[in-house]
Design an enzyme around this catalytic site. Structure first.
Site, mmCIF file in Angstrom:
data_model
loop_
_atom_site.group_PDB
_atom_site.id
_atom_site.type_symbol
_atom_site.label_atom_id
_atom_site.label_comp_id
_atom_site.label_asym_id
_atom_site.label_seq_id
_atom_site.Cartn_x
_atom_site.Cartn_y
_atom_site.Cartn_z
ATOM 1 C CG ASP A 83 -8.545 -4.643 -2.492
ATOM 2 O OD1 ASP A 83 -9.738 -4.498 -2.196
ATOM 3 O OD2 ASP A 83 -7.858 -3.768 -3.005
ATOM 4 C CG HIS A 134 -2.045 0.960 1.094
ATOM 5 N ND1 HIS A 134 -1.955 2.283 1.427
ATOM 6 C CD2 HIS A 134 -3.293 0.770 0.616
ATOM 7 C CE1 HIS A 134 -3.107 2.866 1.160
ATOM 8 N NE2 HIS A 134 -3.939 1.976 0.664
HETATM 9 N N1 CMC Z 1 4.153 -7.528 -4.811
HETATM 10 C C1 CMC Z 1 5.499 -7.473 -4.996
HETATM 11 N N2 CMC Z 1 6.237 -6.360 -4.863
HETATM 12 C C2 CMC Z 1 5.606 -5.232 -4.545
HETATM 13 C C3 CMC Z 1 4.209 -5.194 -4.313
HETATM 14 C C4 CMC Z 1 3.487 -6.406 -4.464
HETATM 15 N N3 CMC Z 1 2.159 -6.433 -4.265
HETATM 16 N N4 CMC Z 1 3.837 -3.943 -4.004
HETATM 17 C C5 CMC Z 1 4.957 -3.200 -4.019
HETATM 18 N N5 CMC Z 1 6.022 -3.971 -4.342
HETATM 19 C C6 CMC Z 1 7.426 -3.531 -4.405
HETATM 20 C C7 CMC Z 1 7.694 -2.741 -5.688
HETATM 21 O O1 CMC Z 1 8.159 -3.565 -6.719
HETATM 22 C C8 CMC Z 1 8.749 -1.765 -5.213
HETATM 23 O O2 CMC Z 1 9.989 -2.414 -5.166
HETATM 24 P P1 CMC Z 1 11.361 -1.587 -5.464
HETATM 25 O O3 CMC Z 1 11.442 -0.530 -4.391
HETATM 26 O O4 CMC Z 1 12.426 -2.615 -5.373
HETATM 27 O O5 CMC Z 1 11.204 -1.003 -6.841
HETATM 28 C C9 CMC Z 1 8.359 -1.468 -3.771
HETATM 29 O O6 CMC Z 1 7.622 -2.622 -3.329
HETATM 30 C C10 CMC Z 1 7.483 -0.225 -3.612
HETATM 31 O O7 CMC Z 1 6.391 -0.355 -4.514
HETATM 32 P P2 CMC Z 1 5.769 0.876 -5.313
HETATM 33 O O8 CMC Z 1 5.076 0.363 -6.530
HETATM 34 O O9 CMC Z 1 6.780 1.939 -5.497
HETATM 35 O O10 CMC Z 1 4.717 1.371 -4.229
HETATM 36 P P3 CMC Z 1 3.436 2.246 -4.496
HETATM 37 O O11 CMC Z 1 3.161 2.962 -3.247
HETATM 38 O O12 CMC Z 1 3.615 3.075 -5.728
HETATM 39 O O13 CMC Z 1 2.295 1.170 -4.826
HETATM 40 C C11 CMC Z 1 0.513 -0.359 -4.608
HETATM 41 C C12 CMC Z 1 1.335 0.750 -3.924
HETATM 42 C C13 CMC Z 1 -0.721 -0.662 -3.751
HETATM 43 C C14 CMC Z 1 0.016 0.132 -5.986
HETATM 44 C C15 CMC Z 1 1.397 -1.613 -4.768
HETATM 45 O O14 CMC Z 1 1.812 -2.090 -3.508
HETATM 46 C C16 CMC Z 1 0.681 -2.729 -5.554
HETATM 47 O O15 CMC Z 1 0.712 -2.727 -6.787
HETATM 48 N N6 CMC Z 1 0.028 -3.711 -4.834
HETATM 49 C C17 CMC Z 1 -0.759 -4.743 -5.477
HETATM 50 C C18 CMC Z 1 -2.120 -4.197 -5.873
HETATM 51 C C19 CMC Z 1 -3.041 -4.015 -4.671
HETATM 52 O O16 CMC Z 1 -3.186 -4.889 -3.849
HETATM 53 N N7 CMC Z 1 -3.718 -2.845 -4.631
HETATM 54 C C20 CMC Z 1 -4.724 -2.552 -3.602
HETATM 55 C C21 CMC Z 1 -4.344 -1.407 -2.716
HETATM 56 S S1 CMC Z 1 -5.411 -1.326 -1.260
HETATM 57 C C22 CMC Z 1 -6.986 -0.970 -1.877
HETATM 58 C C23 CMC Z 1 -7.088 0.429 -2.314
HETATM 59 O O17 CMC Z 1 -7.048 1.332 -1.463
HETATM 60 O O18 CMC Z 1 -7.250 0.648 -3.507
#
Ligand code: CMC
Length: 429
Positions: A364, A306
């Site tokens: 989720d 998140h």
């Molecule tokens: N699985 C594997 N690696 C992950 C994941 C994951 N679910 N989420 C983040 N990472 C890694 C990502 O690759 C990155 O690694 P590095 O620093 O080495 O490049 C690091 O963690 C930080 O990730 P980010 O993409 O920069 O973080 P963000 O804040 O931009 O993204 C997120 C947050 C929710 C989009 C992401 O964690 C994700 O894609 N999760 C899966 C989708 C999901 O479950 N979404 C629902 C969110 S809760 C409901 C809502 O409020 O909508």
């Protein structure tokens, strides 16, 4: 605002940036005058360090894993409140008295039916349309059906639009579902609770009686409360940005629904359940953990991570309890998906990759298991999120419209394209 001032030094000059003190949370630098005074922009793709508005509705402490609606912890609300009471709280700022709640419930239930002409509007969609696609269209089209609540300068019309959307979104989502399975639409039944009515509209058929199960009704209500608001997330920011131009409230909420659909946001509940099904059995979990850690795979563990929570998503904890309760009631506590989910959670929480990046299960992760056990197809998961979040979107939209400092949202950019060049005639290209 506090007396603190931050100083920015640039090209031999120093600029003062006022520092705002929130009631709770980190201080906020005010850069509004920066461009005018220093001729520079700030650069923050994804808004990781940027507050775009003031808000008194919801607060998240991502490190603690805390979520407050108007100051009340989500765990207390999920245990003791109801979705309609939470709607009142988010919209008006305080928990209602008994008579205020009765009046509000009455106002909402009076608006649960949709204009009869909308039934024909639905029939223009393909039966196999994703219900989110239908919802974006139908909610946007509400402006064509309810002309008397589109004038955003009239507080009474804003209020009616808010009540209409809270009341009608469950009806519209259930119609999208019924349409997709080829069953007749079921009209709302106002003797039922908000969540009971939604279950009834989804699962009743004219041929036989449908009695709402109180445990499923409570679980649905809890799902709604847990998703009701989440401060300036992508879809809420979309609603605010759309609304900042003066667009009507139905168009703004339709924009929010469109944004919610993405798998990184509300679409994650569908994606997560599909992932759990694809994994299928506990022995295949290590393969998927390895894939999630491999940057080249393009795969992420859905329902994990998140932007704000760097600790357990407090909503996920409540959702996990609910999953146990609902599956227990339905006698499917050995549901293989729940077993895969629990084991996946256990392994990921011990894995160095997930630990070091502070990736925890989010809301989720368990919601889809409950919804599937209730009988919903995966395509209905995100529409249910949309019903629940409607009150958050509309509360934030109303707050924005009433804010005298509100301006049209208009981010700047770091331009990296060509500089001025002369047009080349087609013959010479
Ligand atoms: N699985 C594997 N690696 C992950 C994941 C994951 N679910 N989420 C983040 N990472 C890694 C990502 O690759 C990155 O690694 P590095 O620093 O080495 O490049 C690091 O963690 C930080 O990730 P980010 O993409 O920069 O973080 P963000 O804040 O931009 O993204 C997120 C947050 C929710 C989009 C992401 O964690 C994700 O894609 N999760 C899966 C989708 C999901 O479950 N979404 C629902 C969110 S809760 C409901 C809502 O409020 O909508």
């Amino acid at each position: 605002m506090s007396d603190k001032v931050a100083k920015l030094s640039l090209d031999g000059k120093t600029y003062d940036l006022p520092v705002h003190k929130p009631t709770v949370g980190p201080d906020v630098l005010d850069i509004r005058k920066l461009y005018g005074e220093a001729d520079v922009f700030t650069y923050d793709p994804g808004f990781t360090s940027t507050a775009a508005c003031e808000s008194a509705i919801t607060y998240i402490d991502g490190d603690k894993g805390e979520l407050l609606y108007r100051g009340y912890p989500i765990e207390q609300l999920a245990e003791k409140s109801t979705h309609l009471e939470v709607c009142y709280l988010l919209l008006y700022g305080e928990l209602p008295t008994a008579s205020q709640l009765a009046d509000f419930t009455n106002r909402v239930t009076n608006h649960t039916m949709v204009h009869e002409q909308m039934h024909y509007f639905f029939r223009g969609f393909r039966r196999d349309a994703h219900p989110m696609a239908t919802m974006v269209g139908v909610v946007g089209a509400m402006a064509a059906f309810y002309h008397d609540s589109t004038d955003i300068t009239d507080p009474w019309q804003r209020e009616v639009a808010a009540i209409r959307m809270i009341a009608k979104l469950p009806t519209i989502a259930s119609m999208a579902y019924k349409y997709s399975v080829g069953q007749p639409f079921v009209y709302p039944k106002n003797s039922l609770s908000y969540s009971g009515n939604f279950l009834h509209m989804c699962f009743a058929v004219p041929a036989e009686d449908y009695v709402v199960n109180p445990v499923l009704e409570k679980a649905m209500d809890r799902i709604m409360m847990l998703h009701a608001d989440h401060e300036q997330n992508a879809s809420t920011s979309t609603v605010r940005l759309a609304g900042s131009s003066g667009a009507n409230p139905f168009a703004c909420i339709a924009a929010g629904i469109a944004c919610l659909w993405g798998p990184a946001h509300g679409g994650a509940n569908q994606a997560c359940l599909e992932m759990l099904k694809e994994i299928g059995t506990v022995d295949r979990i290590p393969e998927y953990i390895a894939k999630a850690k491999d940057k080249n795979s393009g795969f992420r563990l859905m329902g994990f991570g998140h932007r704000v929570y760097k600790n357990f998503d407090p909503r996920a904890k409540v959702m996990k309890e609910s999953a146990d309760e609902v599956l227990g009631l339905l006698g499917v506590e050995n549901n293989p998906l729940l077993q895969v989910a629990k084991e996946l959670e256990r392994i990921a929480l011990e894995d160095e990759y997930f630990v070091s990046k502070k990736l925890y299960p989010n809301v989720d992760f368990y919601s889809g298991i409950i919804l599937e056990a209730m009988g919903f197809p995966t395509s209905m998961f995100t529409p249910i999120f949309a019903i629940s979040r409607t009150v958050g979107w509309i509360s934030q939209w109303k707050e924005m419209i009433a804010d005298p400092t509100q301006k049209i949202g208009r981010p700047r950019q770091l331009y990296i394209g060509p500089t001025t060049r002369d047009y080349v005639d087609l013959r010479h290209r």
